[in-house]
Design an enzyme around this catalytic site. Structure first.
Site, short mmCIF file in Angstrom:
data_model
loop_
_atom_site.label_atom_id
_atom_site.label_comp_id
_atom_site.label_asym_id
_atom_site.label_seq_id
_atom_site.Cartn_x
_atom_site.Cartn_y
_atom_site.Cartn_z
N LYS A 74 0.85 -1.19 0.00
CA LYS A 74 0.00 0.00 0.00
C LYS A 74 0.89 1.24 0.00
O LYS A 74 1.87 1.31 0.75
CB LYS A 74 -0.90 -0.03 1.23
CG LYS A 74 -1.91 1.10 1.32
CD LYS A 74 -2.81 0.91 2.54
CE LYS A 74 -3.84 2.01 2.68
NZ LYS A 74 -4.74 1.78 3.85
N SER A 148 -9.28 1.72 3.09
CA SER A 148 -8.48 2.49 2.15
C SER A 148 -7.47 1.61 1.40
O SER A 148 -6.88 2.04 0.42
CB SER A 148 -7.73 3.60 2.91
OG SER A 148 -6.86 3.05 3.91
N SER A 172 -9.66 -0.52 7.33
CA SER A 172 -9.09 -0.57 5.99
C SER A 172 -8.39 -1.88 5.66
O SER A 172 -8.13 -2.16 4.49
CB SER A 172 -8.11 0.59 5.80
OG SER A 172 -8.77 1.82 5.96
#
Length: 602
Positions: A74, A148, A172
């Protein structure tokens, strides 16, 4: 051969020389570059791949536990050689080194293919809040992928990588798993280092793992979960939560799992999700689980503090200089959310901290009555267009079951739980107190095997669990019924010998239980009684045969080891008691087990 999807499958293919890292990783990098779901912000170069491959030369899975395994990162987590953007082009910087956990994975042989798309500054649960475009769901491009950690989840679900790193402040690391039919492990806060992470809320943030199986997550957690003394929020992992505690076979049998009262569940009009959650509860019952209704209200109230309380100021603090210089460089929805921190006071923060602690006392008390709690990971899913039309309200709906987890310091695993009538995945989450990670992995492994759904969006079949210690030569199963039960004073005698919990269960209905004289530690005596006995709660552990001798030497009279019949008819080695001891003992058969007796006594 079929392309390996899981970490374990890929390592086996390398070991048998059916695949080579050069060919496989070159193919996977090409797939990442060809992705059309907006998963990636930037991939590594050919030269960088060559460098990683060079580090694998002359080695094998016997040398490196993640030899040649591709993964995604990420893009709020640093990888040396690629910029970190946190989903904001104007914020981008070039890190001098990789994040602690990224470097640990690379040192173990894993190969990062690049940085993945996310909700800007990790603020959102929808996967639409990015200048690189909304990440599309792996099952249906019109739907959100969850955020996210959107790109990280979809790269796993589509088989572009075997695992990925996400983050979790408000859900997330779990919501995208549910929306893409994979597993998301949000380990205990501080177990996985956050050094090299752009913080969202530094006191709450967790770096998380996405994968297809609990066997993979267990292996990854061994490597990713090393203590980092440079991370001020890191915490050493206790012995009881090490890999030896992972044992998924029959792990659900005899367990008590909490479930919110029906009126406290929210599905936001999604009848298919509601039906799948009901089906999941029925499936748990068939696995020998006792469902216990709990009051979910204090958990839900704690969740509201994350965005409605002063914790939003932590998001402001994380990017204060950048935000104050020109907040318009953020997406409008992010500017609104983070800008909401202005005006929050220290008084507000302390009041919220006091309120959170009051909720935690209530929630911890509820958790102490069960082995874990099961909830939907998200009550519903939306299209990208629906979220864009109402970004804050629908995002809040998605986080109904997730926002409290880090505030209350709990561990959680998101698991697949079927496909909705729309063709989109639905998921459940099992959560428990801090350092229950391995227990949750065990429960999750048993659950996933019982469900048997294919992996992610690949249609690849779910592989069988790796052979456990209980089925391997040199190990012996041992049933315990007293102070050696999990969490009780003498359990450490099992843990220090490398024992693993197999399952919680009962004896057959032919035993009596007695509280023996003496102590502490207080001990029970289990005696077979054909005519007037009852089923007694026990746990079955497995430990190395080489450790059995030293364990036996520590057992005092009138106790010893013999054979006990379990509820399923199997006979296992267990503690038994000499008959003469009951003359000075109190019969406690009516309590059904030692835990209940000790709870009543205290």
């Amino acid at each position: 051969m079929n392309t390996p999807i899981t970490v374990i499958e890929l390592l086996a293919a390398y070991q048998s020389e059916q695949l080579s890292p050069d060919g496989f990783l070159t193919q996977k990098l090409a797939e990442a570059r060809a992705d059309e779901r907006n998963c990636w912000i930037e991939s590594i170069s050919d030269a960088q791949l060559d460098s990683f491959l060079a580090n694998l030369k002359g080695k094998s899975p016997k040398d490196l536990p993640l030899f040649g395994v591709p993964f995604a990162i990420k893009d709020n987590i640093d990888l040396a050689g690629l910029p970190t953007t946190a989903g904001c082009k104007d914020y981008a910087y070039q890190p001098e080194s990789s994040a602690y956990v990224v470097q640990a994975l690379i040192n173990a042989g894993a190969v990062p293919l690049g940085k993945t798309n996310l909700d800007q500054f990790a603020t959102g649960l929808v996967g639409t809040r990015s200048p690189w475009g909304a990440v599309k769901n792996s099952f249906n491009d019109a739907y959100i992928s969850g955020g996210s950690s959107s790109g990280s989840a979809v790269t796993v679900a589509t088989g572009q990588v075997c695992f990925s790193l996400g983050t979790d402040t408000a859900g997330s690391g779990r919501v995208p798993a549910a929306f893409n039919n994979i597993l998301g492990m949000k380990a205990t806060k501080g177990m996985v280092s956050c050094t090299g992470l752009v913080p969202a809320c530094k006191s709450l943030d967790c770096i998380t793992l996405f994968a297809h199986t609990t066997d993979d997550l267990n292996l990854l957690l061994d490597i990713a979960g090393h203590y980092d003394e440079t991370d001020c929020y890191a915490r050493p992992n206790p012995e009881s939560n090490h890999a030896t505690a992972y044992h998924p076979e029959n792990a659900l049998t005899g367990r008590k799992i909490g479930v919110p009262a029906p009126e406290q569940l929210a599905f936001f009009g999604n009848d298919s999700a509601k039906a799948l959650f009901t089906a999941a509860l029925d499936k748990l019952k068939t696995q020998g689980v006792e469902l216990v209704e709990i009051d979910f209200e204090p958990f839900a109230q704690a969740a509201l503090l994350l965005y409605e309380g002063p914790w939003v100021a932590e998001r402001y603090a994380a990017i204060e200089t950048f935000f104050e210089a020109d907040s318009s460089r953020c997406l409008p929805v992010i500017e609104t959310i983070i800008g909401g921190a202005q005006g929050k006071t220290a008084v507000d923060a302390f009041k919220a901290i006091y309120q959170l602690q009051a909720y935690k006392v209530q929630c911890d008390a509820i958790l102490s009555t069960v082995d874990s709690v099961v909830i939907p990971t998200a009550g519903t899913i939306y299209t990208i267009d629906e979220v864009n039309a109402d970004p804050i309200k629908l995002n809040s709906n998605v986080g109904y079951y997730t926002n409290f987890m880090n505030l209350l310091d709990y561990a959680a695993i998101a698991l697949p739980a079927g496909i909705q009538t729309t063709g989109l995945p639905f998921g459940i989450t099992l959560f428990g107190p801090a350092w229950s990670d391995r227990k949750l992995l065990s429960f999750g492994g048993a659950w996933q095997q019982s469900l048997g759904v294919p992996l992610g969006a690949t249609n690849a079949p779910l592989p069988a669990l790796e052979p456990s210690a209980a089925t391997q030569e040199g190990w012996v199963e041992l049933a315990v019924c007293g102070a050696h039960l999990e969490g009780l004073p003498l359990n450490v005698q099992l843990l220090e010998r490398g024992a693993r919990l197999v399952k919680a269960t009962h004896t057959s209905a032919h035993y009596k239980l007695y509280a023996l004289a003496g102590g502490p530690p207080f001990r029970p005596g289990l005696i077979r009684s054909e005519g007037a006995g009852s089923a007694i709660e026990v746990e079955v552990w497995t430990l190395p045969q080489t450790a059995l001798g030293s364990f036996l030497q520590g057992i005092p009279q009138p106790l010893g080891l013999g054979k006990v019949e379990l509820a399923d008819g199997a006979w296992v080695t267990s503690f038994i008691c000499e008959g003469y001891a009951v003359e000075t003992a109190e019969e406690i058969t009516q309590y059904g087990g030692w835990r209940r007796y000790m709870a009543e006594k205290s």
